[in-house]
Design a protein around this motif. Structure first.
Motif, PDB file in Angstrom:
ATOM      1  N   ARG A   8      28.630   3.547 -45.332  1.00  0.00           N
ATOM      2  CA  ARG A   8      28.260   4.826 -45.186  1.00  0.00           C
ATOM      3  C   ARG A   8      28.549   5.559 -46.801  1.00  0.00           C
ATOM      4  O   ARG A   8      27.832   6.697 -47.006  1.00  0.00           O
ATOM      5  CB  ARG A   8      29.489   5.608 -44.403  1.00  0.00           C
ATOM      6  N   LEU A   9      29.301   5.270 -47.386  1.00  0.00           N
ATOM      7  CA  LEU A   9      29.851   5.744 -48.897  1.00  0.00           C
ATOM      8  C   LEU A   9      28.395   5.385 -49.744  1.00  0.00           C
ATOM      9  O   LEU A   9      28.158   6.536 -50.348  1.00  0.00           O
ATOM     10  CB  LEU A   9      30.960   5.124 -49.419  1.00  0.00           C
ATOM     11  N   ALA A  10      27.706   4.302 -49.466  1.00  0.00           N
ATOM     12  CA  ALA A  10      26.743   3.794 -50.356  1.00  0.00           C
ATOM     13  C   ALA A  10      25.620   4.770 -49.909  1.00  0.00           C
ATOM     14  O   ALA A  10      24.729   5.261 -50.783  1.00  0.00           O
ATOM     15  CB  ALA A  10      26.401   2.354 -50.153  1.00  0.00           C
ATOM     16  N   LEU A  11      25.278   5.058 -48.659  1.00  0.00           N
ATOM     17  CA  LEU A  11      24.395   5.985 -48.065  1.00  0.00           C
ATOM     18  C   LEU A  11      24.516   7.455 -48.533  1.00  0.00           C
ATOM     19  O   LEU A  11      23.623   8.132 -48.998  1.00  0.00           O
ATOM     20  CB  LEU A  11      24.395   6.058 -46.637  1.00  0.00           C
ATOM     21  N   SER A  12      25.883   7.844 -48.568  1.00  0.00           N
ATOM     22  CA  SER A  12      26.151   9.245 -49.073  1.00  0.00           C
ATOM     23  C   SER A  12      25.987   9.448 -50.704  1.00  0.00           C
ATOM     24  O   SER A  12      25.045  10.250 -50.964  1.00  0.00           O
ATOM     25  CB  SER A  12      27.338   9.555 -48.822  1.00  0.00           C
ATOM     26  N   THR A 245      28.850  17.812 -39.156  1.00  0.00           N
ATOM     27  CA  THR A 245      27.561  18.382 -39.629  1.00  0.00           C
ATOM     28  C   THR A 245      27.677  20.094 -39.804  1.00  0.00           C
ATOM     29  O   THR A 245      27.357  20.705 -40.877  1.00  0.00           O
ATOM     30  CB  THR A 245      26.605  17.990 -38.893  1.00  0.00           C
ATOM     31  N   GLN A 246      28.215  20.633 -38.793  1.00  0.00           N
ATOM     32  CA  GLN A 246      28.542  22.225 -38.652  1.00  0.00           C
ATOM     33  C   GLN A 246      29.611  22.557 -39.866  1.00  0.00           C
ATOM     34  O   GLN A 246      29.446  23.648 -40.107  1.00  0.00           O
ATOM     35  CB  GLN A 246      28.856  22.482 -37.171  1.00  0.00           C
ATOM     36  N   THR A 247      30.397  21.791 -40.164  1.00  0.00           N
ATOM     37  CA  THR A 247      31.355  22.009 -41.442  1.00  0.00           C
ATOM     38  C   THR A 247      30.420  22.262 -42.342  1.00  0.00           C
ATOM     39  O   THR A 247      30.676  23.149 -43.361  1.00  0.00           O
ATOM     40  CB  THR A 247      32.446  20.906 -41.333  1.00  0.00           C
ATOM     41  N   GLY A 248      29.528  21.285 -42.763  1.00  0.00           N
ATOM     42  CA  GLY A 248      28.758  21.560 -44.130  1.00  0.00           C
ATOM     43  C   GLY A 248      27.908  22.519 -44.068  1.00  0.00           C
ATOM     44  O   GLY A 248      27.792  23.416 -45.029  1.00  0.00           O
ATOM     45  N   TYR A 249      27.440  23.080 -42.996  1.00  0.00           N
ATOM     46  CA  TYR A 249      26.623  24.423 -42.648  1.00  0.00           C
ATOM     47  C   TYR A 249      27.673  25.521 -43.093  1.00  0.00           C
ATOM     48  O   TYR A 249      27.123  26.513 -43.822  1.00  0.00           O
ATOM     49  CB  TYR A 249      26.215  24.402 -41.295  1.00  0.00           C
ATOM     50  N   TYR A 293      29.328  18.408 -48.148  1.00  0.00           N
ATOM     51  CA  TYR A 293      28.495  17.832 -46.911  1.00  0.00           C
ATOM     52  C   TYR A 293      29.062  16.527 -46.737  1.00  0.00           C
ATOM     53  O   TYR A 293      29.272  15.790 -45.647  1.00  0.00           O
ATOM     54  CB  TYR A 293      27.354  18.455 -46.744  1.00  0.00           C
ATOM     55  N   ALA A 294      28.696  15.741 -47.969  1.00  0.00           N
ATOM     56  CA  ALA A 294      28.906  14.258 -47.689  1.00  0.00           C
ATOM     57  C   ALA A 294      30.319  13.878 -47.594  1.00  0.00           C
ATOM     58  O   ALA A 294      30.577  12.818 -46.881  1.00  0.00           O
ATOM     59  CB  ALA A 294      28.526  13.710 -49.109  1.00  0.00           C
ATOM     60  N   VAL A 295      31.313  14.560 -48.109  1.00  0.00           N
ATOM     61  CA  VAL A 295      32.701  14.245 -47.845  1.00  0.00           C
ATOM     62  C   VAL A 295      33.023  14.375 -46.291  1.00  0.00           C
ATOM     63  O   VAL A 295      33.898  13.816 -45.588  1.00  0.00           O
ATOM     64  CB  VAL A 295      33.646  14.985 -48.857  1.00  0.00           C
ATOM     65  N   LEU A 298      31.716  11.840 -44.271  1.00  0.00           N
ATOM     66  CA  LEU A 298      32.550  10.499 -44.498  1.00  0.00           C
ATOM     67  C   LEU A 298      33.795  10.598 -43.591  1.00  0.00           C
ATOM     68  O   LEU A 298      34.304   9.635 -43.185  1.00  0.00           O
ATOM     69  CB  LEU A 298      33.086  10.182 -45.899  1.00  0.00           C
ATOM     70  N   VAL A 299      34.508  11.566 -43.631  1.00  0.00           N
ATOM     71  CA  VAL A 299      35.721  12.045 -42.819  1.00  0.00           C
ATOM     72  C   VAL A 299      35.383  11.968 -41.300  1.00  0.00           C
ATOM     73  O   VAL A 299      36.269  11.244 -40.690  1.00  0.00           O
ATOM     74  CB  VAL A 299      36.233  13.346 -43.020  1.00  0.00           C
ATOM     75  N   ALA A 300      34.143  12.381 -40.951  1.00  0.00           N
ATOM     76  CA  ALA A 300      33.912  12.227 -39.564  1.00  0.00           C
ATOM     77  C   ALA A 300      33.571  10.737 -39.368  1.00  0.00           C
ATOM     78  O   ALA A 300      33.968  10.431 -38.112  1.00  0.00           O
ATOM     79  CB  ALA A 300      32.570  13.051 -39.137  1.00  0.00           C
ATOM     80  N   ASP A 301      32.928   9.972 -40.121  1.00  0.00           N
ATOM     81  CA  ASP A 301      32.766   8.704 -39.758  1.00  0.00           C
ATOM     82  C   ASP A 301      33.987   7.909 -39.747  1.00  0.00           C
ATOM     83  O   ASP A 301      34.238   6.935 -38.753  1.00  0.00           O
ATOM     84  CB  ASP A 301      31.901   8.005 -40.863  1.00  0.00           C
ATOM     85  N   PHE A 302      34.947   8.153 -40.685  1.00  0.00           N
ATOM     86  CA  PHE A 302      36.253   7.570 -40.465  1.00  0.00           C
ATOM     87  C   PHE A 302      36.901   7.841 -39.317  1.00  0.00           C
ATOM     88  O   PHE A 302      37.613   6.884 -38.528  1.00  0.00           O
ATOM     89  CB  PHE A 302      37.088   7.977 -41.557  1.00  0.00           C
TER      90      PHE A 302
END
Length: 317
Positions: A8-12, A245-249, A293-295, A298-302
């Motif tokens: 996921r980090l590499a994708l980000s 995703t909405q946090t990024g928005y 947004y990427a961070v 990543l937090v959501a994925d974790f």
């Protein structure tokens, strides 16, 4: 789980690289001349050319991009063409303001949205379910400027309960700032409530119809225990991704709200930079939003991998 997070980090990182390229190229196609925009329409052409040369905007695009991204990675966001000052303090200050507004909206919409989805699922196909589902969907499709204007008229003009501008007095404390941010956060709440409630409702319905829920009920566990220990943990897994995703928005999609309420956030800063052809400010602002947004993702994925053992097992295989 570590392998999953590394992927996921590499994708980000790849996504951020592509974003930086698009942002840079997008800034170059904006109409107008940087030197002319700074010096004005009546400036001598030689002065305009000299300013463009000193700013480096007449160099090859590849050289400009390489210099910009190298400096950005070392903490140098460049110098604003409009303010003739380092970009970083403007971006950091505006980002801090946007995060304050996003935090207020986040603290309002997440618990209420999840609660609305849970209540709707527990009252499936009943009037309360239809009211929450249709009401949330209806306010979601309304643009922020429409709901914002309506809320300003109701709470700011007619009732005069809340200030119509989000610019609090200098030196204002926490509660004064919160008071000024309530009204701008309400349009964001209305936009996001439907998404979060719908995902929570869907997850709850699926969890309530699962085998482990039936097993817990057959064991004689109290209904409240079944909901809290077995249903909610699994039902809210899809909601976590939506919230991220909405946090990024909430951080980067506030141009309309910040303009409407005259709030000095990252959205209004980017809009001002684009209008003034201030490339360093524009590019740094958008890329900063991409990093946030990427961070958040990543937090959501974790969190998703922690709460869902299948993710960890899949990553280990």
């Amino acid at each position: 789980m570590l392998a999953f997070l590394v992927r996921r980090l590499a994708l980000s990182l790849v996504t951020l690289f592509l974003l930086s390229v698009m942002v840079f190229l997008g800034g170059q196609v904006l109409p107008g001349n940087v030197g002319r925009a700074i010096l004005g329409p009546f400036a001598d052409q030689r002065a305009v050319d000299a300013l463009n040369h000193s700013l480096g905007v007449d160099r090859p695009l590849l050289v400009q991009y390489g210099t910009w991204i190298w400096n950005f990675l070392h903490g140098d966001m460049g110098t604003s063409y409009i303010f003739r000052a380092p970009v970083a303090p403007f971006v950091i200050g505006a980002l801090g303001n946007s995060m304050k507004l996003a935090l207020v909206a986040f603290l309002l919409v997440v618990p209420i949205g999840i609660l609305g989805g849970v209540i709707a699922a527990l009252n499936l196909n009943r009037p309360l379910d239809r009211i929450i589902s249709l009401g949330g969907l209806s306010v979601t499709v309304l643009p922020e400027f429409v709901t914002g204007i309506i809320l300003i008229l109701i709470f700011g003009v007619w009732l005069r309960w809340l200030p119509i501008a989000a610019a609090w007095p200098k030196g204002a404390g926490f509660f004064i700032q919160l008071y000024y941010l309530i009204l701008p956060s309400l349009p964001l709440f209305l936009v996001l409530f439907g998404y979060i409630a719908r995902m929570a409702r869907s997850g709850m319905i699926e969890a309530l119809d699962s085998d482990y829920t039936r097993t817990a009920v057959l064991k004689g566990l109290p209904w409240r225990t079944v909901i809290w220990r077995h249903v909610l943990r699994n039902a809210l897994l899809p909601t976590i991704t939506v919230i991220a995703t909405q946090t990024g928005y909430l951080i980067g999609g506030l141009v309309v709200i910040e303009t409407l309420f005259r709030y000095q956030g990252i959205g209004s800063l980017i809009f001002t930079a684009a209008r003034g052809k201030d490339f360093p400010m524009l590019e740094a602002g958008i890329l900063t939003i991409g990093i946030v947004y990427a961070v958040a993702t990543l937090v959501a994925d974790f969190l998703y991998s922690v709460l869902n053992p299948r993710i960890r097992l899949g990553a280990e295989q």
